[in-house]
Write an enzyme that holds these catalytic residues in place. Structure first.
Site, short mmCIF file in Angstrom:
data_model
loop_
_atom_site.label_atom_id
_atom_site.label_comp_id
_atom_site.label_asym_id
_atom_site.label_seq_id
_atom_site.Cartn_x
_atom_site.Cartn_y
_atom_site.Cartn_z
N ARG A 108 38.86 106.58 51.34
CA ARG A 108 37.63 106.01 50.76
C ARG A 108 37.06 106.79 49.59
NH1 ARG A 108 37.91 105.02 56.02
NH2 ARG A 108 37.45 102.90 56.71
N HIS A 133 41.55 102.48 50.15
CA HIS A 133 42.99 102.25 50.02
C HIS A 133 43.38 101.46 48.77
CE1 HIS A 133 43.51 104.18 53.76
NE2 HIS A 133 43.46 103.16 54.58
N HIS A 207 51.11 104.48 55.37
CA HIS A 207 50.19 103.96 56.38
C HIS A 207 50.92 103.33 57.57
CE1 HIS A 207 46.43 102.38 57.97
NE2 HIS A 207 45.78 103.01 57.01
N ASP A 279 39.12 108.66 63.37
CA ASP A 279 39.38 108.11 62.05
C ASP A 279 38.84 109.13 61.05
OD1 ASP A 279 40.00 106.52 59.93
OD2 ASP A 279 38.74 104.82 60.49
N GLU A 344 48.18 109.99 58.25
CA GLU A 344 48.32 109.76 56.81
C GLU A 344 48.11 111.07 56.06
OE1 GLU A 344 45.27 106.73 55.96
OE2 GLU A 344 45.40 106.23 58.06
#
Ligand code: GLA
Length: 379
Positions: A108, A133, A207, A279, A344
């Site tokens: 982000r 993304h 991803h 996350d 990631e």
């Protein structure tokens, strides 16, 4: 009688399209098929890379996505460990970035705004008020140019995408190359190389959603995870970093020793609440710059172990919190909550607005490079 050189060429060409047996050993191969068509009529190809240990990786040129990765469990049973779709339509409509390369900026950017050399840029806003993304049509939603690398050894596929000046608001034309190699040690190597003709930012990542259990109806909550990091970049409720580094000590985000993902995911913790689970970006102890071990993911039931190596400073661990059964994946399986997880490798989120984070600026004449390796073994 057939001339020896003709026989040699015949065997070579057979081996390039099929798995060959030589001295009782499986030969590596690279196979190309048409996976489907885009609405504009262009073909999407699927490349099957097979190594000498019998593992396979399938990759499509749409989104440079890994669609399948088949590796052995502790009894030698070969099964698929990545989520994906059976059709091009699945990848076109999908919103979960399954298996794709994401970019130009993975993760982000707050309000989609950043300044570079005194100029402000506004990127597409596609995640609440933020940019995520690469925007609406990120690198996961375009057709790449794929070229199998000629080799008789470990199969490699090159993919290239040219991202035009102004795409999704980014300055400069970027040429990004990604090379996937399936080594005989059951490693999927992902090497990136990027250039630009104007100062810009670049932070691509892979991803894939992993589920090592052999069945995508199992959640990943029993998988055990180790992340070699002492801190994370804590986020606000829009998942934009505050700019600080938070020690993981005495928090459910401490994965310095291997721990089941489900063990603490429900604990009362502000960061877990903001992420709806895990996350977050872990600040790797290696600091980036050289390829080092970043994480280990282990499924005790199948014995599959995935070790992640990267030269990136950060690792986003996303526990599949937004999977809700609406994505119909391979063989009609609906991907339910937390049936896959992402690791990631990347720079930190919102770096363009956080001068204290390792830079993501790329200038003409410089070459962006990343190497990330997913290595599969068993225990
Ligand atoms: C990333 C983000 C998540 C989510 C997924 C895709 O990992 O950090 O918040 O957007 O991608 O669903």
């Amino acid at each position: 009688m057939m001339r020896p050189w003709l026989l040699y060429i015949l065997v070579l060409s057979l081996c390039s399209t099929t798995a060959c047996q030589k001295d009782g050993k499986v030969e590596s191969s690279m196979n190309t098929t048409i996976f489907g068509k885009l609405p504009d009529g262009r073909d999407v190809h699927r490349y099957t890379l097979k190594n000498r240990s019998g593992a396979t990786a399938q990759i499509i040129d749409y989104g440079a996505a890994i669609t399948s990765l088949q590796v052995p469990d502790r009894n030698g049973k070969i099964e698929d460990v990545v989520l994906g779709y059976d059709t091009v339509q699945g990848y076109i409509e999908g919103t979960a970035y399954l298996g794709s390369i994401v970019g130009r900026y993975g993760n982000r950017i707050g309000k989609g705004k950043f300044q570079l050399d005194g100029r402000e840029y506004q990127l597409t806003v596609n995640d609440g008020e933020n940019h995520l993304h690469g925007g609406k049509t990120g690198f996961n939603k375009v057709l790449w140019e794929a070229t199998p690398v000629p080799t008789s050894g470990e199969p490699s596929l090159d993919l290239q995408y040219v991202s035009r000046d102004g795409e999704e608001g980014y300055p400069g034309t970027v040429v990004l190359k990604v090379r996937y190699t399936l080594t005989d040690k059951n490693e999927l190597q992902v090497e990136y190389e990027g250039t630009t003709d104007r100062p810009t930012i670049l932070n691509p990542t892979q991803h894939s959603y992993f589920n090592l259990s052999g069945s995508f109806t199992n959640t990943i909550l029993n998988h055990q995870l180790m992340i070699d990091a002492d801190g994370i970049t804590p986020v606000d409720k829009g998942l934009i970093p505050t700019g600080q580094i938070l020690s993981v000590a005495n928090t459910p985000l401490d994965f310095r020793t291997s721990t089941a993902i489900g063990a603490r995911i429900g604990e009362a913790n502000e960061q877990l609440a903001f992420g709806k689970g895990y996350d977050h970006n872990w600040v790797l102890r290696s600091g980036g710059g050289k390829v080092a071990k970043a994480a280990e993911l282990y499924d005790p039931a199948s014995g599959r172990l995935m070790t992640v190596f990267t030269d990136q400073p950060g690792l986003q661990f996303y526990s599949g919190n937004f999977l809700d059964g609406s994505a119909k994946g391979k063989n009609g399986t609906a991907y339910q909550h937390r049936t896959g997880l992402c690791l990631e490798a990347q720079a930190f989120p919102d770096t363009p607005n956080k001068p204290q984070f390792p830079t993501v600026t790329l200038r003409p004449g410089q070459v962006y490079r990343q190497t990330t390796i997913y290595q599969f073994s068993t225990r």
